[in-house]
Design a protein around this motif. Structure first.
Motif: not given
Length: 373
Positions: A34-41, A172-173, A243-249
């Motif tokens: 849910s977090i990954y899709t919300a951040a990338t979409a 946006k991520k 957030v930090q690992g996959l999305l690199k935020v």
């Protein structure tokens, strides 16, 4: 003895949660996919917007205009006939449809002011609002360059230096991932505590608890700390790995400080979940109550839109909601690197709201148990 009872009852809640596969799937999904899709979409920027062009002029200028639309802002233009334009927009195939009229180049060179029709599917609000300016700018730039024979770079009178703080990439991520964690923390804490109470009522284990030497305070406190611990651990793992690992935020502030604020927020929201669980008799009723409570909490707390854009009475009324203060401290810590000297008012507010909700929920919980006894 009271501390031991709270500890053992809380362990019982954790074991009951582990035996509920649907809630376990919900927890994993809410703090990962849910977090990954919300951040990338998040549709805040123009990206591969579908555009169709009706070229009735078929001139050198119209070809230049067509070639000016390319990724990543626009998808490659679809060249269509005028009779197809309305049907394609009705079918949702195109967000933008440009109609270049006959003799367009001749009228431009003659000094006349020909009109180009731009049709926009306004149901796609984010793309329509942003893309409108892009299309006008592209067409205006190509026409000007064609008439003058060269592209001009106008030197501005004032040099505006842009400094994007806290998100220099305007990515946006960075916003979507953190805000989705905040929403998941609130939702899961209410759902898990309310479901735990209703599950015991449906399975008949509440009567077993009433026959034991435990008090309503101990029963409720056990549910609060057990469910809060689950959400706290899940949110910490999501922050590190998703957030930090996959999305690199990048996280600017102190994660332990954020988790401390999260614990206070969970104290308030789990108490709210107990309160809603005492009002509802079944899970369907609890789901309806959850929608009535959760949606205003998330939409009006400032996580979706800035609170400053809301009416004054809404801003004042939402100060009694824990979400408002949690969003403020989360954004301050994770985005701006704020320390405790900045967010201490939010910490105090969460403590006061949590105590008030716990006291109210405990009174309601005691009344519910008294009626069952």
């Amino acid at each position: 003895m009271r501390t031991a009872n709270i500890l053992h009852l809380g362990i019982k809640e954790l074991r009951s949660l582990l035996r509920d596969p649907m809630l376990m799937v919900l927890i994993v999904y809410s703090f990962s996919f849910s977090i990954y899709t919300a951040a990338t979409a998040m549709p805040e920027t123009l990206h591969k917007a579908p555009i169709a062009i009706v070229d009735e002029d078929r001139s050198q200028l119209s070809e230049r205009i067509i070639d000016a639309f390319y990724p990543p802002f626009f998808a490659p233009p679809a060249l269509i006939m005028q009779t197809e334009m309305d049907a394609r927009m009705d079918a949702g195939l195109d967000t933008f449809a440009v109609n270049i009229p006959p003799d367009f180049q001749r009228d431009v060179l003659a000094g006349r002011s020909p009109a180009i029709q731009l049709n926009i599917d306004a149901t796609r609000m984010s793309q329509a609002f942003t893309g409108n300016g892009y299309v006008q700018s592209i067409i205006g730039s190509e026409v000007s360059a064609f008439v003058q024979g060269y592209r001009t770079n106008v030197t501005p009178t004032v040099d505006l230096v842009l400094r994007s703080r806290f998100n220099p990439e305007l990515n946006k991520k960075w916003f979507g991932g953190v805000m989705e964690i905040i929403s998941s923390i609130t939702m899961l804490s209410i759902v898990l505590t309310g479901a735990a109470l209703i599950r015991e009522r449906e399975h008949g284990t509440v009567e077993h608890l009433l026959a034991m030497p435990v008090t309503p305070f101990e029963i409720m406190a056990a549910k609060v700390w057990a469910m809060a611990l689950v959400v706290l651990v899940a949110s910490a793992c999501s922050l590190f790995f998703v957030v930090q690992g996959l999305l690199k935020v990048p996280i600017e502030g102190s994660i332990p400080l954020f988790l401390g604020g999260t614990a206070l927020h969970l104290f308030a929201t789990t108490s709210l979940g107990i309160f809603l669980g005492t009002l509802a008799r079944t899970m369907p009723q609890f789901g309806l109550l959850l929608m009535l409570v959760l949606l205003p909490l998330q939409i009006l707390s400032g996580s979706v839109t800035p609170r400053e854009s809301m009416p004054g009475f809404v801003q004042a009324g939402m100060l009694v909601a824990p979400n408002t203060h949690f969003v403020m401290l989360a954004q301050a810590i994770l985005y701006r690197g704020a320390g405790f000297e900045v967010v201490w008012p939010q910490f105090i507010s969460l403590v006061l709201i949590g105590v008030a909700l716990f006291t109210l929920s405990l009174a309601r919980f005691r009344k519910t148990l008294a009626t069952m006894a």
